[in-house]
Write a protein that holds these residues in place. Sequence first.
Motif, PDB file in Angstrom:
ATOM      1  N   SER A 259       0.813  -1.227   0.000  1.00 40.43           N
ATOM      2  CA  SER A 259       0.000   0.000   0.000  1.00 40.43           C
ATOM      3  C   SER A 259       0.840   1.268   0.000  1.00 40.43           C
ATOM      4  CB  SER A 259      -0.920  -0.003   1.221  1.00 40.43           C
ATOM      5  OG  SER A 259      -0.152   0.021   2.416  1.00 40.43           O
TER       6      SER A 259
ATOM      7  N   HIS B 237       0.558   3.382  -3.126  1.00 46.96           N
ATOM      8  CA  HIS B 237      -0.751   4.015  -3.104  1.00 46.96           C
ATOM      9  C   HIS B 237      -0.806   5.119  -2.055  1.00 46.96           C
ATOM     10  CE1 HIS B 237      -2.315   0.939  -5.822  1.00 46.96           C
ATOM     11  NE2 HIS B 237      -1.720   0.019  -5.056  1.00 46.96           N
ATOM     12  N   LYS B 238      -0.152   4.802  -0.894  1.00 46.09           N
ATOM     13  CA  LYS B 238      -0.098   5.826   0.139  1.00 46.09           C
ATOM     14  C   LYS B 238       0.672   7.053  -0.348  1.00 46.09           C
ATOM     15  CE  LYS B 238      -0.464   2.808   4.185  1.00 46.09           C
ATOM     16  NZ  LYS B 238       0.200   2.317   5.417  1.00 46.09           N
TER      17      LYS B 238
END
Length: 400
Positions: free
Chosen positions: A169, A172-173
Motif C-alpha cells: 500500500s 498508493h499511500k
Amino acid sequence: MFGYRVPAPDEAMLISGGRRGLGGAPFRVVTGHGKFVLPVFRKTRFLTLSMCESEVTETCVTRQGISLHVRAVIAFKVGNDTESIINAGQRFLSDQDQMSILTGRIFAGHLRSIIGSMTVEEIVTERQKLAAEVLDTSKLEMAKIGLIVDSLQIQSIDDGDTGYIDAMSAPHKAAIQRQAQIAQAQATQASVEAQQVAARNQAEYARQTAIVQAEYSAEVDRAQAQAAQAGPLAQAHAQQEVLAAQTELAERAAQLRQQQLVAEIVRPAEAEAERIKVLAIADAERMKIQAEAAASHDRVALDRMLIDQLPLIVKEAAGGLAGANVNVLNGADGLGEIAAGLVAQGLTILDSVRQNLSGQNGQNGQNGQGAEQPSGRLELPGFSRPEKEDGTESGPSSTG
C-alpha cells in the motif's frame, strides 16, 4: 388439548415412533401446523430453523507463501425443505450447537484452500471474489448436512509483522499523499488567489469609496460656495433692481422734465411764433386796407372797415393761441384776464394800424394831399385797453 403439539414458526417438529417419515426417515417432519401426538407411543422433538452464526479465524498461506490471518463470519440455517430438515435432524438434533462448530471447520478448510490459490493483492483487492468462491465450494457440502449459507463476510486480513500489505500500500499511500499534497497546494494557491482577489476587491472598493467621498465633498463644497455666494448675489441682484428702478425713475423724471420744458419753452415759443404770424397777417390786412382807403379817400369808411375787421383780427389771435399750452394759474380770474388780453391785443393791433395809416396820411398831407389827421386812438363801445401800473397801455398776456 392433551397430546396435540404445535411447533414454533422458526422450528420443525420431529415425531418419532409409529410409521416412518419421508424417504425412510426415522421420524416425521411437521412445520407450520399442529399435530396430535399419542403420548407414550410417540416422541416429539424440535429442531430450530432460525439463523445461526459461525465465526472463523484462520491463518492461511497465499500462493506467494505469505501468511495471512483471516477473520470471517458465516450466517447459515437449516433449510426449509423436508430433506434438509431430515439431514440436519439426523446430525444435530441431539446437539444443535454443533452446527456452528462444524460449519466453522468446513469454511476454514475451504478458506485455506482458496487463499492458497490467490495472491495477497487479489485477496486484499478482491474480497468479494474470495467470499463468492468459498460459498460456491462449500455449498454442496453444506447441503449434505441440511444447512444453507446466507452470507459470508471477510472481516479482516492481516499479514502480521511481515509488513507486506503495508509495503504493497506504500505506493498508493505515496500517491495518495502526493495527491493530497497537490490538492493541499492547489487549495493553498486557490486560497492565496482568493485572498489576493479579495484584497484587490477591497482596494477597488476603497478607491471607489474614496472617489465617491471626494465627489460628495466637492459637491458639498460647491453647495457651500453657492450658499456663501447666495447672499452677495442676492444683494447684487437687489442693488441691480434698485439701480434699474432708479434708472426708470430717472427716465420718467427726464420725460417729465422734457414735458415741462415743452410746456414752459416750446409751447410759449410756438404761441409767440403764432402771434407774430397773426401780426404779420394783420399787417398785410392793414396794407390792403390802406390801399383801399387811399383809393376811396374816405376816412369814415376807413375807420368803419377797421372796426369791421377787428373781430377777424381777434379771431386770428385767438386761433394762434389755440395750439399753445396755456396754464391757467388762478381759475376763473385767469380766464378773464386771458380774454381781456385777447381784446387788448386786438385793440393794440388796431391802434398800430391806425398809427401807421396816420403816419402815411401825414406824409400824404405833407405831399399836398390835404388828408385829415387821425386822432391816433379809436374807442369802441364796451372795450378799453388795460393799463400798467405806470399808466402805459399793455397788450394781452399769456403763460405757456
